[in-house]
Enzyme design. Structure first.
Site, short mmCIF file in Angstrom:
data_model
loop_
_atom_site.label_atom_id
_atom_site.label_comp_id
_atom_site.label_asym_id
_atom_site.label_seq_id
_atom_site.Cartn_x
_atom_site.Cartn_y
_atom_site.Cartn_z
N ARG A 130 0.83 -1.21 0.00
CA ARG A 130 0.00 0.00 0.00
C ARG A 130 0.86 1.26 0.00
NH1 ARG A 130 0.21 3.78 2.81
NH2 ARG A 130 -0.02 2.70 4.79
N LEU A 148 10.24 14.98 1.67
CA LEU A 148 9.90 16.08 2.58
C LEU A 148 10.71 15.93 3.88
CD1 LEU A 148 8.07 18.57 3.26
CD2 LEU A 148 6.43 16.95 4.22
N PRO A 207 16.70 14.41 8.03
CA PRO A 207 17.24 13.77 9.24
C PRO A 207 16.86 14.53 10.52
CG PRO A 207 18.90 13.77 7.52
CD PRO A 207 17.73 14.54 6.98
N SER A 218 8.58 15.80 12.30
CA SER A 218 7.28 16.40 12.60
C SER A 218 7.26 17.89 12.30
CB SER A 218 6.93 16.17 14.08
OG SER A 218 6.75 14.80 14.33
N CYS A 233 -0.58 17.24 -0.24
CA CYS A 233 -0.30 15.87 -0.69
C CYS A 233 -0.51 14.91 0.48
CB CYS A 233 1.15 15.72 -1.14
SG CYS A 233 1.66 16.89 -2.40
N ARG A 236 -8.72 -23.88 16.18
CA ARG A 236 -7.77 -24.28 17.22
C ARG A 236 -8.53 -24.77 18.46
NH1 ARG A 236 -2.81 -26.01 18.84
NH2 ARG A 236 -2.18 -25.07 20.83
N GLU A 260 3.86 9.89 7.96
CA GLU A 260 2.72 10.74 7.52
C GLU A 260 2.03 11.39 8.70
OE1 GLU A 260 1.46 10.81 4.18
OE2 GLU A 260 2.54 9.15 3.27
N THR A 296 2.93 11.64 13.02
CA THR A 296 2.95 10.62 14.08
C THR A 296 1.60 10.61 14.80
OG1 THR A 296 3.67 12.11 15.83
CG2 THR A 296 5.41 11.12 14.48
N HIS A 297 1.42 9.54 15.57
CA HIS A 297 0.20 9.37 16.36
C HIS A 297 -0.02 10.60 17.25
CE1 HIS A 297 -2.88 6.91 18.20
NE2 HIS A 297 -2.35 7.05 19.40
#
Lengths: 399, 246
Positions: free
Chosen positions: A97, A138, A141, A145, A246, A276, A371, A373-374
């Site tokens: 994906r 984008l 290093p 964020s 984007c 199982r 894309e 962070t949480h």
């Protein structure tokens, strides 16, 4: 991996919210995945290699730029169709994906939205067929964020731009023919540049030894005095809002994709728990197993509804970035939790390559970070509802 | 080469089967429908292969109501040139066969292909009935079909071997496994299917010759009972008195 016996859960008959064409597209991608990708994905993930041979098939089922209009070589589908394609691809593997997301939302989308006619005609049809692969630069290093702090820059040399800097954690970088690179002008304004394979001073070293997204290829983009022709600058949008536009598209796709990974974990756990036996009965008969399964399906169903509604808003051009953040954050977290619970239901078998669970779980550790962070997505929601930014901090209180 | 492929709608093989109306009707609630696999995987794909090799056209023909349009679009996405739906609810094989035969008679194809059976009621009747009504040759359960001009060479798998049959156009053939390899539609095909013609025509008057009175599900599976290998008497007792198999 054992045979792909996936059956999609649809507890609230959400298929009734889809058009016949949506369902045909989804079922087509599902059939292609089962035939061509599921049988090989585990092997490629184990050997940490991107299965390049799936590129033509991925293009044929609409994996590259499904919403790109027909005049530029795309099928011109709506946002729900795009989401369903992402769901089916990630149902197999987040890396597959990712390859599709990057090509679609981070390469084709900016060329379509911010490029001129010549750039669109030159790149989009070849990206749609997979003849060209693309990547998106984008993150740096020292700027993840906080992309606005980027140091990659270009100077106007009269007849060309001179690009310097480096980008990191770039999906598809080592195989990309073209990179959409975000860099600052001498005035400090962020612009998109199309950097092509073969330009002198442009290299794409591969990032090795990942424990996650092992069937997807990741690398760096290094620009050492790269001469970029002036016609390769995306002219129709600049500023941080351009790459963030984007990311809206990509994050929307991830929200759908995460449902796919969660569905696969749930489906496998449900089947395994009925097959199982322990203490002479299927483990599905135990209350604690049922609790896990029932909660998984509840969370999947909620995510399906949330994401379908977001798709409708996207189709109407009304979805906000903050709404997309909420869906991306919720769904990836939901999928990761389901992967962990599903692993428990599979017992020791859950750690083997006989089942997709551990691969999904490891993949989702990347997906919950890339894309946005949480935590950052939570702060975007926080900022949206309070009007106060909690993640911009000039550091003065620590000096 | 003009080919008509008859397709029918069938519940997805993973559907939960239930009945309504006093167990006389299949409960369609929540059921996903697909193109009958024998029609799609074997009859349609072989028809497309013959067209690609020899030119001509492939028309898919369906008898049913508007809810069948979705599976017809899929057949168009796989590659059929156009589609015809004879607008009528269906249940009885002879009724369906009369509709198909009437259309075939008016349109003179070189061949009519269909799957060996539909995976819902598994009647395997329609192909033979169509051929009989039209006085055409009928080859059932074919696993290979090659054309040379108007001559068809057809293979059928029979008990312990293969039977080779020759016939000439026009004919009716029911396709079984081996006839072709299933094709997955691609995005180009799905886009093209949007604009391919799907003509809806009125059904001719025909009566249902049979009526389904009721369905029943097989008894639910029960757990395994293990009998010690030395205890043959208990095994015989269970088979005789409990399972009533001997």
């Amino acid at each position: 991996m054992a045979d792909d016996r996936f059956q999609a859960p649809d507890y609230y008959n959400l298929d009734e919210l889809l058009t016949e064409e949506h369902k045909l597209i989804r079922d087509t991608v599902r059939a292609w995945i089962k035939k061509d990708v599921s049988p090989i994905i585990e092997e490629y993930a184990q050997k940490a290699e991107f299965p390049k041979q799936i590129i033509p098939g991925l293009a044929e089922v609409g994996g590259f730029g499904p919403y790109i209009p027909e005049e530029y070589g795309g099928p011109g589908l709506d946002q729900i169709a795009y989401g369903l394609i992402m769901q089916e691809l990630e149902r197999c593997d987040s890396g597959v994906r990712s390859t599709s997301s990057v090509q679609s939302s981070l390469v084709m989308y900016p060329i379509w939205k911010y490029g001129n006619e010549e750039q669109k005609m030159r790149f989009l049809p070849k990206l749609a067929t997979g003849e060209f692969m693309g990547c998106f630069g984008l993150t740096e290093p020292d700027h993840g964020s906080n992309p606005g702090g980027m140091v990659t820059n270009f100077k106007d040399m009269g007849d060309h731009y001179l690009l310097n800097g480096a980008k990191m954690w770039i999906t598809n970088a080592p195989i990309a023919d073209v990179a959409v690179v975000w860099a600052k002008s001498e005035e400090g304004r962020i612009h998109g540049l199309l950097v092509e394979r073969g330009m002198e001073g442009f290299t794409t070293p591969e990032t090795h030894d990942k424990w996650s997204l092992r069937a997807s290829i990741t690398g760096e983009l290094v620009f050492d005095n790269v001469k970029v022709p002036k016609e390769n600058l995306l002219p129709n949008k600049s500023g941080l809002g351009a790459p963030l536009g984007c990311l809206d598209s990509a994050r929307y796709g991830i929200a759908w994709g995460a449902i796919g990974a969660a569905m696969d974990c749930y489906d496998s756990a449900l089947r395994y728990s009925k097959e199982r036996e322990q203490f002479g009965v299927p483990i599905a008969s135990f209350q604690l197993t049922q609790k896990k399964l029932a909660e998984m399906l509840t969370e999947i169903t909620k995510a399906q509804l949330l994401t379908w509604r977001l798709g409708v808003l996207r189709n109407e051009g009304k979805a906000t970035s903050a709404q997309i953040s909420m869906a991306k954050r919720n769904n990836v977290d939901m999928a990761l939790k389901i992967a962990r619970e599903a692993r428990q239901i599979h017992g020791a078998m859950g750690i083997t390559s006989e089942y997709s669970i551990m691969r999904h779980m490891a993949n989702l550790e990347s997906v919950i970070t890339y894309e946005g962070t949480h935590d950052i997505h939570l702060l975007i929601t926080g900022m949206d509802i309070t009007g106060i930014s909690a993640f911009k901090n000039d550091g003065t209180q620590f000096s | 080469m003009k080919i008509i492929v008859c397709i029918s709608k069938a519940p997805d093989t993973t559907s939960k089967i239930a009945f309504t109306d006093g167990n006389s009707k299949f409960d369609e609630n929540g059921v996903q429908f697909i193109v009958n696999p024998y029609d799609e995987w074997y009859a349609l794909v072989r028809a497309l292969e013959l067209k690609e090799a020899n030119g001509g056209s492939v028309t898919v023909l369906n008898v049913g109501d508007a809810s069948n349009d979705a599976i017809i679009r899929k057949a168009l996405a796989i590659g059929a040139d156009d589609a015809v739906r004879i607008d009528a609810p269906t249940q009885d094989a002879l009724f369906v066969a009369k509709q198909i035969a009437n259309y075939v008679k008016e349109n003179n194809p070189d061949m009519v292909l269909l799957g060996k059976e539909t995976i819902d009621y598994n009647g395997s009747q329609v192909g033979g009935m169509v051929a009989a009504i039209l006085d055409m040759p009928y080859v059932s359960l074919a696993s290979k079909l090659d054309m040379n001009g108007t001559t068809a060479t057809i293979e059928r798998e029979i008990e312990g071997g293969v039977e080779v049959i020759e016939t000439s156009t026009p004919f009716v053939l029911s396709a079984a496994k081996g006839m072709a390899e299933a094709r997955i539609p691609n995005m180009r095909g799905i886009m093209a299917a949007r604009t391919k013609p799907l003509n809806v025509v009125a059904a001719i008057a025909a009566d249902n010759a049979t009526e389904i009175k009721s369905f029943s599900l097989p008894p639910a599976k029960t757990g395994c009972k293990y009998v010690d290998a030395d205890n043959v008497e208990q095994l015989i007792d269970l088979l005789h008195n409990e399972a009533k198999a001997i």
